[in-house]
Design a protein around this motif. Sequence first.
Motif, PDB file in Angstrom:
ATOM      1  N   LEU A  69     122.000  48.722  84.305  1.00  0.00           N
ATOM      2  CA  LEU A  69     122.603  48.852  83.405  1.00  0.00           C
ATOM      3  C   LEU A  69     123.457  49.749  83.297  1.00  0.00           C
ATOM      4  O   LEU A  69     124.468  49.892  82.202  1.00  0.00           O
ATOM      5  N   ASN A  70     123.840  50.932  83.892  1.00  0.00           N
ATOM      6  CA  ASN A  70     124.292  52.315  83.179  1.00  0.00           C
ATOM      7  C   ASN A  70     126.246  51.368  84.167  1.00  0.00           C
ATOM      8  O   ASN A  70     126.673  52.727  83.180  1.00  0.00           O
ATOM      9  N   THR A  71     126.056  51.377  84.946  1.00  0.00           N
ATOM     10  CA  THR A  71     126.938  50.341  85.307  1.00  0.00           C
ATOM     11  C   THR A  71     127.705  49.817  84.025  1.00  0.00           C
ATOM     12  O   THR A  71     129.139  50.099  84.004  1.00  0.00           O
ATOM     13  N   ARG A  72     126.887  48.976  83.892  1.00  0.00           N
ATOM     14  CA  ARG A  72     128.178  47.536  82.747  1.00  0.00           C
ATOM     15  C   ARG A  72     127.729  48.481  81.340  1.00  0.00           C
ATOM     16  O   ARG A  72     128.569  48.544  81.078  1.00  0.00           O
ATOM     17  N   LEU A  73     127.418  49.877  81.360  1.00  0.00           N
ATOM     18  CA  LEU A  73     127.956  50.298  79.944  1.00  0.00           C
ATOM     19  C   LEU A  73     129.087  51.261  80.180  1.00  0.00           C
ATOM     20  O   LEU A  73     129.860  51.035  79.705  1.00  0.00           O
ATOM     21  N   GLU A  74     129.330  51.776  81.547  1.00  0.00           N
ATOM     22  CA  GLU A  74     130.109  52.126  81.902  1.00  0.00           C
ATOM     23  C   GLU A  74     131.467  51.355  81.730  1.00  0.00           C
ATOM     24  O   GLU A  74     132.796  51.978  81.374  1.00  0.00           O
ATOM     25  N   LYS A  75     131.617  50.727  81.983  1.00  0.00           N
ATOM     26  CA  LYS A  75     132.840  49.202  82.870  1.00  0.00           C
ATOM     27  C   LYS A  75     132.772  48.949  80.954  1.00  0.00           C
ATOM     28  O   LYS A  75     133.801  48.047  80.979  1.00  0.00           O
ATOM     29  N   ARG A  76     131.788  49.101  80.147  1.00  0.00           N
ATOM     30  CA  ARG A  76     131.820  48.626  78.740  1.00  0.00           C
ATOM     31  C   ARG A  76     132.855  49.043  77.826  1.00  0.00           C
ATOM     32  O   ARG A  76     133.745  49.244  77.027  1.00  0.00           O
ATOM     33  N   VAL A  77     132.837  50.993  78.393  1.00  0.00           N
ATOM     34  CA  VAL A  77     133.394  51.839  77.273  1.00  0.00           C
ATOM     35  C   VAL A  77     134.943  51.512  78.161  1.00  0.00           C
ATOM     36  O   VAL A  77     136.467  51.557  76.946  1.00  0.00           O
ATOM     37  N   ASP A  78     135.164  51.417  79.315  1.00  0.00           N
ATOM     38  CA  ASP A  78     136.482  51.173  80.283  1.00  0.00           C
ATOM     39  C   ASP A  78     137.429  49.811  79.326  1.00  0.00           C
ATOM     40  O   ASP A  78     138.754  49.659  79.119  1.00  0.00           O
ATOM     41  N   GLY A  79     136.753  48.854  79.501  1.00  0.00           N
ATOM     42  CA  GLY A  79     137.292  47.723  78.699  1.00  0.00           C
ATOM     43  C   GLY A  79     137.307  47.949  77.771  1.00  0.00           C
ATOM     44  O   GLY A  79     138.258  46.578  77.103  1.00  0.00           O
ATOM     45  N   MET A  80     136.637  48.532  76.663  1.00  0.00           N
ATOM     46  CA  MET A  80     137.356  49.043  74.932  1.00  0.00           C
ATOM     47  C   MET A  80     138.984  49.481  75.109  1.00  0.00           C
ATOM     48  O   MET A  80     139.510  48.965  74.029  1.00  0.00           O
ATOM     49  N   LEU A  81     138.607  50.827  76.150  1.00  0.00           N
ATOM     50  CA  LEU A  81     140.625  51.006  75.877  1.00  0.00           C
ATOM     51  C   LEU A  81     141.192  49.812  76.252  1.00  0.00           C
ATOM     52  O   LEU A  81     142.300  49.670  75.586  1.00  0.00           O
ATOM     53  N   GLU A  82     141.126  48.387  77.199  1.00  0.00           N
ATOM     54  CA  GLU A  82     141.756  47.741  77.508  1.00  0.00           C
ATOM     55  C   GLU A  82     141.492  47.088  76.594  1.00  0.00           C
ATOM     56  O   GLU A  82     143.305  46.339  75.892  1.00  0.00           O
ATOM     57  N   GLN A  83     140.850  46.645  75.991  1.00  0.00           N
ATOM     58  CA  GLN A  83     140.906  45.896  74.010  1.00  0.00           C
ATOM     59  C   GLN A  83     141.505  46.103  73.482  1.00  0.00           C
ATOM     60  O   GLN A  83     141.519  45.788  72.399  1.00  0.00           O
ATOM     61  N   GLY A  84     141.835  47.592  72.947  1.00  0.00           N
ATOM     62  CA  GLY A  84     142.428  48.256  71.959  1.00  0.00           C
ATOM     63  C   GLY A  84     142.114  49.211  71.011  1.00  0.00           C
ATOM     64  O   GLY A  84     141.619  49.441  69.991  1.00  0.00           O
ATOM     65  N   LEU A  85     141.020  49.838  71.849  1.00  0.00           N
ATOM     66  CA  LEU A  85     140.062  50.640  70.892  1.00  0.00           C
ATOM     67  C   LEU A  85     140.510  51.694  70.654  1.00  0.00           C
ATOM     68  O   LEU A  85     139.970  51.933  69.446  1.00  0.00           O
ATOM     69  N   LEU A  86     141.935  52.634  70.763  1.00  0.00           N
ATOM     70  CA  LEU A  86     142.722  53.948  70.270  1.00  0.00           C
ATOM     71  C   LEU A  86     142.995  53.248  69.274  1.00  0.00           C
ATOM     72  O   LEU A  86     142.858  54.094  67.865  1.00  0.00           O
ATOM     73  N   GLY A  87     144.097  52.093  68.807  1.00  0.00           N
ATOM     74  CA  GLY A  87     144.339  51.652  67.703  1.00  0.00           C
ATOM     75  C   GLY A  87     143.358  51.395  66.750  1.00  0.00           C
ATOM     76  O   GLY A  87     143.197  51.579  65.530  1.00  0.00           O
ATOM     77  N   GLU A  88     141.779  50.770  66.862  1.00  0.00           N
ATOM     78  CA  GLU A  88     140.900  50.160  66.164  1.00  0.00           C
ATOM     79  C   GLU A  88     140.318  51.806  65.551  1.00  0.00           C
ATOM     80  O   GLU A  88     139.774  51.471  64.821  1.00  0.00           O
ATOM     81  N   LEU A  89     139.890  52.898  66.538  1.00  0.00           N
ATOM     82  CA  LEU A  89     139.281  53.586  65.684  1.00  0.00           C
ATOM     83  C   LEU A  89     140.598  54.702  65.168  1.00  0.00           C
ATOM     84  O   LEU A  89     140.211  55.648  64.090  1.00  0.00           O
ATOM     85  N   ARG A  90     142.022  54.871  65.225  1.00  0.00           N
ATOM     86  CA  ARG A  90     142.644  54.840  64.358  1.00  0.00           C
ATOM     87  C   ARG A  90     143.391  54.886  63.350  1.00  0.00           C
ATOM     88  O   ARG A  90     142.996  55.382  61.735  1.00  0.00           O
ATOM     89  N   GLU A  91     143.178  53.497  63.357  1.00  0.00           N
ATOM     90  CA  GLU A  91     143.073  52.777  61.897  1.00  0.00           C
ATOM     91  C   GLU A  91     142.009  53.060  60.823  1.00  0.00           C
ATOM     92  O   GLU A  91     141.720  53.775  59.376  1.00  0.00           O
ATOM     93  N   PHE A  92     140.101  53.202  61.426  1.00  0.00           N
ATOM     94  CA  PHE A  92     139.175  53.302  60.708  1.00  0.00           C
ATOM     95  C   PHE A  92     139.377  54.750  59.997  1.00  0.00           C
ATOM     96  O   PHE A  92     139.226  55.296  59.088  1.00  0.00           O
ATOM     97  N   HIS A  93     139.824  56.416  61.118  1.00  0.00           N
ATOM     98  CA  HIS A  93     139.729  57.327  61.074  1.00  0.00           C
ATOM     99  C   HIS A  93     140.500  57.533  59.900  1.00  0.00           C
ATOM    100  O   HIS A  93     139.584  57.820  58.864  1.00  0.00           O
ATOM    101  N   ASN A  94     141.658  56.631  59.911  1.00  0.00           N
ATOM    102  CA  ASN A  94     142.656  57.341  58.867  1.00  0.00           C
ATOM    103  C   ASN A  94     142.061  56.961  57.603  1.00  0.00           C
ATOM    104  O   ASN A  94     142.765  57.171  56.988  1.00  0.00           O
ATOM    105  N   LYS A  95     141.746  55.634  58.073  1.00  0.00           N
ATOM    106  CA  LYS A  95     141.409  55.095  56.227  1.00  0.00           C
ATOM    107  C   LYS A  95     140.253  55.102  55.733  1.00  0.00           C
ATOM    108  O   LYS A  95     140.087  55.335  54.376  1.00  0.00           O
TER     109      LYS A  95
END
Length: 457
Positions: free
Chosen positions: A221-247
């Motif tokens: 599970l720990n390995t899955r969770l770490e890979k999940r976070v890395d995968g979020m970056l590839e999916q566009g995590l920064l853009g999603e968080l930036r839009e939410f934060h600015n709003k």
Amino acid sequence: MLRKVPLIVILGSTGTGKTKLSLELAERFGGEIISADSMQVYTNLDIVTAKATKEEQGRAPHHLLDVATPAAPYTVTHFRNAALPIIEQLLAKSNPPIIVGGTNYYIESLLWDILVKTDEPAATPRKLQPAMLLADSVMATMTSEELHNHLAEIDAGSAMRIHPNNRRKILRAIEVYQNSGQTLSTHLTEQRCQPGGNRLGGPLRYPHTILLWLRCRQEVLNTRLEKRVDGMLEQGLLGELREFHNKYANVTGEGYTKGVLQTIGYKEFVPYLSKYNAEHDVQLEAYLRAHNFVLPTVDELKGKSADDVIPVGLDLLHSCCEQLKLVTRRYSKNQLKWINNRFLASKDRQVPDLYELDTSDVNAWTQMVYKRAESIIVSYMDDAVCEIEPLPKRTHPGADLDEETSNFCAICKRHFIGEYQWKIHLKSNKHKRCREALRRKQKSEKATIHDDSQTAS
């Protein structure tokens, strides 16, 4: 023969495959999915909350996704009030509701009558003294200790049950008293006295309930969770968080400060989002894209040569991602404890059978998870004997202890709620070290006083 239509509940830590199984069971049994996730209720946070994709949502009807914004508070009471009518409607149509999510107290609020209503005055309310009533503006300026002292005056039972540092629960208990004219202790007593009630609250709502607990070996599970976070970056995590934060970052009120800001997945990135802007996001994403979205470790960052162009903010983003991985692992362990204590070891509580499904090996998913879940549900609906046995109930070591009492350790300067935690503390090495340190200090002080008196004489 009339088939029983069960309420299907899928429990489990983050990353165990709850979404996958919920979709498969919804398609197999014509069910509809009700999300019980305190983060997925918020709009525009699809990636960081691992929300079911639009394609997945198209495979089966979903409920209680994207129903809130930080502009207003969204509590477990809001969730319960929205979910219960949906469950009733589905059961009336003989469509099994499928509750899926990792917010266990959301799930508990549906399975048992455990929440106290404060929107209706009590039948025989107490006459509240003006001195006992506090305005919201006044409470906002009070410390947690002051609020707890006030609670002790109006509801001694709740003050004993609630930790002095738990500001949210203290305020909730005061709110119950001021809105209903009855103390929270009185409401809880009435709830517990219902047929089937126990110390945790009222009775089970739906007798035809199946609990499926997805388990996974912790190291997997720990390995899955770490890979999940890395995968979020590839999916566009920064853009999603930036839009939410600015709003929403400048939105005032409890919806932001006590809602989304307190949940896992967004607050970990606030340090980066507050310091840098969208231009930095673009630079970082370009760098990550060139490196297959693999963040360098701290040691790798330190070892970069002067010729390597490291985008500004990469180190802070790395720190935020590591923090998310840490708190997610910690949260997954807390979810295990919650299920063990509240479902398997709750004395006198009406708990439906709980079936464990091992999701450690994704290649064995069909046989080890889906087929077993299908067999459990079909057997239940047909009132037939299932070859898969539920987990045995166990007895919590603190089952017979008073969990609604408060103790203060004068040596360690800490409060403990419940006899069980108090006994654990007294036996802990930390307490013994503090006690020994205090003993040495007192011995030294006595020796100093003795020496001083000898010198004076």
